[in-house]
Write an enzyme that holds these catalytic residues in place. Structure first.
Site, PDB file in Angstrom:
ATOM      1  N   HIS A  27      -7.786  -0.266  -2.213  1.00  9.41           N
ATOM      2  CA  HIS A  27      -6.542  -0.024  -1.473  1.00  9.41           C
ATOM      3  C   HIS A  27      -5.750  -1.331  -1.360  1.00  9.41           C
ATOM      4  CE1 HIS A  27      -3.842   2.083   1.188  1.00  9.41           C
ATOM      5  NE2 HIS A  27      -3.877   1.034   1.985  1.00  9.41           N
ATOM      6  N   LEU A  55      -9.486  13.502  -1.847  1.00 10.92           N
ATOM      7  CA  LEU A  55     -10.589  14.381  -2.234  1.00 10.92           C
ATOM      8  C   LEU A  55     -11.036  15.219  -1.036  1.00 10.92           C
ATOM      9  CD1 LEU A  55     -12.746  11.855  -4.304  1.00 10.92           C
ATOM     10  CD2 LEU A  55     -11.207  13.631  -5.182  1.00 10.92           C
ATOM     11  N   ASN A  84     -13.205   3.207  -3.304  1.00 13.06           N
ATOM     12  CA  ASN A  84     -11.749   3.205  -3.460  1.00 13.06           C
ATOM     13  C   ASN A  84     -11.219   1.779  -3.327  1.00 13.06           C
ATOM     14  OD1 ASN A  84      -9.046   4.342  -3.545  1.00 13.06           O
ATOM     15  ND2 ASN A  84      -8.918   3.998  -1.329  1.00 13.06           N
TER      16      ASN A  84
HETATM   17  C1  GAR Z   1      -3.421  -0.182  -7.176  1.00 19.37           C
HETATM   18  O1  GAR Z   1      -2.730  -1.304  -6.718  1.00 19.37           O
HETATM   19  C2  GAR Z   1      -4.179   0.482  -6.054  1.00 19.37           C
HETATM   20  O2  GAR Z   1      -4.587  -0.382  -5.065  1.00 19.37           O
HETATM   21  C3  GAR Z   1      -3.168   1.458  -5.525  1.00 19.37           C
HETATM   22  O3  GAR Z   1      -2.525   1.939  -6.669  1.00 19.37           O
HETATM   23  C4  GAR Z   1      -2.463   0.898  -7.640  1.00 19.37           C
HETATM   24  C5  GAR Z   1      -2.838   1.486  -8.977  1.00 19.37           C
HETATM   25  O4  GAR Z   1      -2.667   0.549  -9.989  1.00 19.37           O
HETATM   26  N1  GAR Z   1      -3.806   2.498  -4.809  1.00 19.37           N
HETATM   27  C6  GAR Z   1      -3.307   3.042  -3.720  1.00 19.37           C
HETATM   28  O5  GAR Z   1      -2.210   2.758  -3.271  1.00 19.37           O
HETATM   29  C7  GAR Z   1      -4.189   4.082  -3.068  1.00 19.37           C
HETATM   30  N2  GAR Z   1      -3.731   4.395  -1.755  1.00 19.37           N
HETATM   31  P1  GAR Z   1      -3.403   0.720 -11.387  1.00 19.37           P
HETATM   32  O6  GAR Z   1      -3.198   2.169 -11.841  1.00 19.37           O
HETATM   33  O7  GAR Z   1      -2.670  -0.231 -12.282  1.00 19.37           O
HETATM   34  O8  GAR Z   1      -4.833   0.375 -11.206  1.00 19.37           O
END
Ligand code: GAR
Length: 211
Positions: free
Chosen positions: A112, A96, A110
């Site tokens: 992570h 963002l 967020n």
């Molecule tokens: C999650 O594990 C989240 O932590 C990661 O994407 C996945 C989404 O899963 N986010 C990142 O890597 C951000 N840098 P979801 O769509 O099933 O919630």
């Protein structure tokens, strides 16, 4: 607890399992309500999950905007239109622009899939396996103007097994995410989180977590 649940906007880019955890917890928690789900990609499973729960959805596609700022402004406008008082990035894979932090100050969260500041970025699980760490985990944090950097709300460790691949490790990490993220959003909605510089103070810590 607030008298009425705090409306939040959830931003997604994919499967939406964290969105589902937020939806599943909101009725019991009664302190936040998912007012709108915004995706930067059409045809993702998370949009179906929102629709199944009767939640408004909106696709705001990166390619339709000429800059990060105009993309971010459009996302914030949608959130505003639905009365959202906070944004939750639940697997949202875009960065963002600073205008979002101005419009939602200390109100963007967020999740992570690593123990920040280790392994920021879009490939945290893969990077942790490649590096050979034996411990990784989950970080839920407020968003600031740097990527994967803002004040940490809660973290929990996940062990890396010798035979883990990206899929098996990410599955265990997500089990933890699905517990920590709704807890953090509930605490935020109740006004139970106080930010002092890089430190976030909880009125009451969730069990099993260290932050
Ligand atoms: C999650 O594990 C989240 O932590 C990661 O994407 C996945 C989404 O899963 N986010 C990142 O890597 C951000 N840098 P979801 O769509 O099933 O919630």
């Amino acid at each position: 607890m607030t008298d009425s649940p705090l409306p939040i906007a959830v931003l997604i880019s994919g499967s939406g399992s964290n969105l589902q955890a937020l939806i599943d917890a909101q009725d019991a928690a009664q302190d936040y309500v998912v007012a709108v789900v915004i995706s930067d990609r059409p045809d993702v499973r998370g949009l179906d999950r929102a629709a199944d729960a009767g939640i408004s959805t909106k696709v705001v596609e990166w390619a339709d905007f000429e800059s990060r700022s105009s993309f971010t402004r459009a996302l914030c406008d949608v959130a505003d239109c639905h009365g959202a008082k906070g944004l939750v990035l639940a697997g949202f894979m875009r960065i963002l622009a600073p205008i979002a932090m101005k419009r939602f100050p200390a109100a963007i969260i967020n999740v992570h899939p690593a123990l920040l500041p280790a392994f920021p970025g879009a490939h945290a699980v893969e990077n942790a396996i490649e590096y050979g760490v034996t411990l990784t985990g989950v970080t839920v944090h407020f968003v600031d103007e740097q990527v994967d950097h803002g004040p940490i709300i809660v973290q929990e460790a996940v062990r890396v097994a010798a035979d883990d691949d990206q899929t098996s490790l990410h599955r265990r990490i997500q089990d933890v995410e699905h517990r920590l993220l709704p807890d953090a959003v509930s605490a935020f909605a109740r006004g139970n989180l106080t930010v002092q510089g890089r430190h976030v103070r909880w009125d009451r810590m969730p069990e099993e977590a260290v932050g």
